[in-house]
Design a protein around this motif. Sequence first.
Motif, PDB file in Angstrom:
ATOM      1  N   ILE A  30       0.843  -1.196   0.000  1.00  0.00           N
ATOM      2  CA  ILE A  30       0.000   0.000   0.000  1.00  0.00           C
ATOM      3  C   ILE A  30       0.882   1.252   0.000  1.00  0.00           C
ATOM      4  O   ILE A  30       0.636   2.203  -0.750  1.00  0.00           O
ATOM      5  N   ARG A  31       1.917   1.228   0.836  1.00  0.00           N
ATOM      6  CA  ARG A  31       2.833   2.375   0.932  1.00  0.00           C
ATOM      7  C   ARG A  31       3.550   2.615  -0.398  1.00  0.00           C
ATOM      8  O   ARG A  31       3.648   3.758  -0.871  1.00  0.00           O
ATOM      9  N   HIS A  32       4.024   1.559  -1.027  1.00  0.00           N
ATOM     10  CA  HIS A  32       4.732   1.697  -2.303  1.00  0.00           C
ATOM     11  C   HIS A  32       3.792   2.192  -3.407  1.00  0.00           C
ATOM     12  O   HIS A  32       4.191   3.007  -4.252  1.00  0.00           O
ATOM     13  N   HIS A  33       2.573   1.685  -3.386  1.00  0.00           N
ATOM     14  CA  HIS A  33       1.585   2.119  -4.378  1.00  0.00           C
ATOM     15  C   HIS A  33       1.314   3.615  -4.222  1.00  0.00           C
ATOM     16  O   HIS A  33       1.247   4.355  -5.224  1.00  0.00           O
ATOM     17  N   LEU A  34       1.196   4.035  -2.988  1.00  0.00           N
ATOM     18  CA  LEU A  34       0.945   5.453  -2.711  1.00  0.00           C
ATOM     19  C   LEU A  34       2.151   6.299  -3.117  1.00  0.00           C
ATOM     20  O   LEU A  34       1.990   7.383  -3.701  1.00  0.00           O
ATOM     21  N   ASP A  35       3.353   5.816  -2.825  1.00  0.00           N
ATOM     22  CA  ASP A  35       4.573   6.544  -3.211  1.00  0.00           C
ATOM     23  C   ASP A  35       4.631   6.737  -4.722  1.00  0.00           C
ATOM     24  O   ASP A  35       4.941   7.840  -5.216  1.00  0.00           O
ATOM     25  N   ASP A  36       4.376   5.658  -5.455  1.00  0.00           N
ATOM     26  CA  ASP A  36       4.436   5.738  -6.915  1.00  0.00           C
ATOM     27  C   ASP A  36       3.371   6.685  -7.473  1.00  0.00           C
ATOM     28  O   ASP A  36       3.651   7.511  -8.349  1.00  0.00           O
ATOM     29  N   GLY A  38       4.415  10.647  -9.213  1.00  0.00           N
ATOM     30  CA  GLY A  38       4.376  10.821 -10.655  1.00  0.00           C
ATOM     31  C   GLY A  38       4.708   9.571 -11.441  1.00  0.00           C
ATOM     32  O   GLY A  38       4.872   9.628 -12.662  1.00  0.00           O
ATOM     33  N   HIS A  39       4.812   8.430 -10.753  1.00  0.00           N
ATOM     34  CA  HIS A  39       5.106   7.165 -11.430  1.00  0.00           C
ATOM     35  C   HIS A  39       3.817   6.353 -11.585  1.00  0.00           C
ATOM     36  O   HIS A  39       2.838   6.558 -10.858  1.00  0.00           O
ATOM     37  N   THR A  40       3.855   5.424 -12.511  1.00  0.00           N
ATOM     38  CA  THR A  40       2.696   4.549 -12.701  1.00  0.00           C
ATOM     39  C   THR A  40       2.772   3.404 -11.697  1.00  0.00           C
ATOM     40  O   THR A  40       3.712   2.593 -11.763  1.00  0.00           O
ATOM     41  N   PRO A  41       1.856   3.336 -10.763  1.00  0.00           N
ATOM     42  CA  PRO A  41       1.924   2.274  -9.746  1.00  0.00           C
ATOM     43  C   PRO A  41       1.617   0.906 -10.344  1.00  0.00           C
ATOM     44  O   PRO A  41       0.860   0.796 -11.316  1.00  0.00           O
ATOM     45  N   ASP A  42       2.225  -0.114  -9.778  1.00  0.00           N
ATOM     46  CA  ASP A  42       1.986  -1.487 -10.229  1.00  0.00           C
ATOM     47  C   ASP A  42       0.799  -2.041  -9.452  1.00  0.00           C
ATOM     48  O   ASP A  42       0.955  -2.569  -8.343  1.00  0.00           O
ATOM     49  N   ASP A  49      -7.664  -3.255   4.529  1.00  0.00           N
ATOM     50  CA  ASP A  49      -8.588  -3.159   3.404  1.00  0.00           C
ATOM     51  C   ASP A  49      -8.974  -1.699   3.149  1.00  0.00           C
ATOM     52  O   ASP A  49      -9.072  -1.266   1.995  1.00  0.00           O
ATOM     53  N   VAL A  50      -9.171  -0.935   4.227  1.00  0.00           N
ATOM     54  CA  VAL A  50      -9.470   0.495   4.095  1.00  0.00           C
ATOM     55  C   VAL A  50      -8.302   1.212   3.427  1.00  0.00           C
ATOM     56  O   VAL A  50      -8.481   2.019   2.506  1.00  0.00           O
ATOM     57  N   GLY A  51      -7.073   0.915   3.881  1.00  0.00           N
ATOM     58  CA  GLY A  51      -5.896   1.538   3.292  1.00  0.00           C
ATOM     59  C   GLY A  51      -5.708   1.149   1.843  1.00  0.00           C
ATOM     60  O   GLY A  51      -5.324   1.987   1.004  1.00  0.00           O
ATOM     61  N   TYR A  52      -5.969  -0.106   1.536  1.00  0.00           N
ATOM     62  CA  TYR A  52      -5.848  -0.613   0.170  1.00  0.00           C
ATOM     63  C   TYR A  52      -6.799   0.122  -0.781  1.00  0.00           C
ATOM     64  O   TYR A  52      -6.392   0.600  -1.852  1.00  0.00           O
ATOM     65  N   ARG A  53      -8.048   0.255  -0.384  1.00  0.00           N
ATOM     66  CA  ARG A  53      -9.032   0.927  -1.239  1.00  0.00           C
ATOM     67  C   ARG A  53      -8.739   2.418  -1.367  1.00  0.00           C
ATOM     68  O   ARG A  53      -8.901   3.013  -2.438  1.00  0.00           O
ATOM     69  N   ALA A  54      -8.293   3.023  -0.268  1.00  0.00           N
ATOM     70  CA  ALA A  54      -7.986   4.452  -0.301  1.00  0.00           C
ATOM     71  C   ALA A  54      -6.793   4.721  -1.215  1.00  0.00           C
ATOM     72  O   ALA A  54      -6.767   5.730  -1.937  1.00  0.00           O
ATOM     73  N   ALA A  55      -5.797   3.838  -1.198  1.00  0.00           N
ATOM     74  CA  ALA A  55      -4.616   4.022  -2.050  1.00  0.00           C
ATOM     75  C   ALA A  55      -4.985   3.932  -3.526  1.00  0.00           C
ATOM     76  O   ALA A  55      -4.406   4.629  -4.370  1.00  0.00           O
TER      77      ALA A  55
END
Length: 212
Positions: A76-82, A86-90, A128-134
């Motif tokens: 979740i943290r990496h997705h948010l960072d990307d 400005g990067h395309t998250p995986d 799950d809340v963090g996942y959906r919010a990201a």
Amino acid sequence: MDWTNVAVASITVVGTLGGGIVTQVFAIRSKRIDTKAQRDNRAEELRELTRKEATDEKRTVYASLNTTAHSCRTAIRHHLDDKCGGHTPDLAKLEAAREALRDSYSRAQMVVSDRALDFASEVNRSLDVGYRAAIDIDANDAVAVAALYGFVDDSLGFGVRVLRRAIREDLGIEPGADADLDGHLVVLRSNRHEFVRKDTSDTATHQLDALG
């Protein structure tokens, strides 16, 4: 004399036969006792093996739950960072981490104690809340981004650590029931509710602003 000899002979025969019968009875009884002892030993060994297998399974499930919860928070943290960098998250990595946690949690529901399940359930909901919010976050909304980072870093990080303590307690690694854990569970649930309310409120505000 003849009758005396016959009587003596009869007594001797009876004594011999009686002794043989008594010996045979004791032998049969001893064999039954040995058989029962062996059967009891096998039953105890089976019970011990069953207990060991159950303990080993619980340890395996708990290790998986701890690992996947930590990995999900990291994803979740990496997705948010990307996304905010400005990067395309995986998205596939995030989905895989979340799915792995779901599988571990489903297995854990079958073997964990009720107390440990309370913590696993809350951490699962929070992740799950963090996942959906990201996934839904608008990277240009600085306020929402800051709030989500705070939730991921503080609440989810705290939740994963608390879950690990609850697992260790349930496995007997930590001594006794930790009263602090119960308080931590209340804090985790409160943090999740607060974040969801804030996130919902912010979304409604944005929608009203868009309508003018």
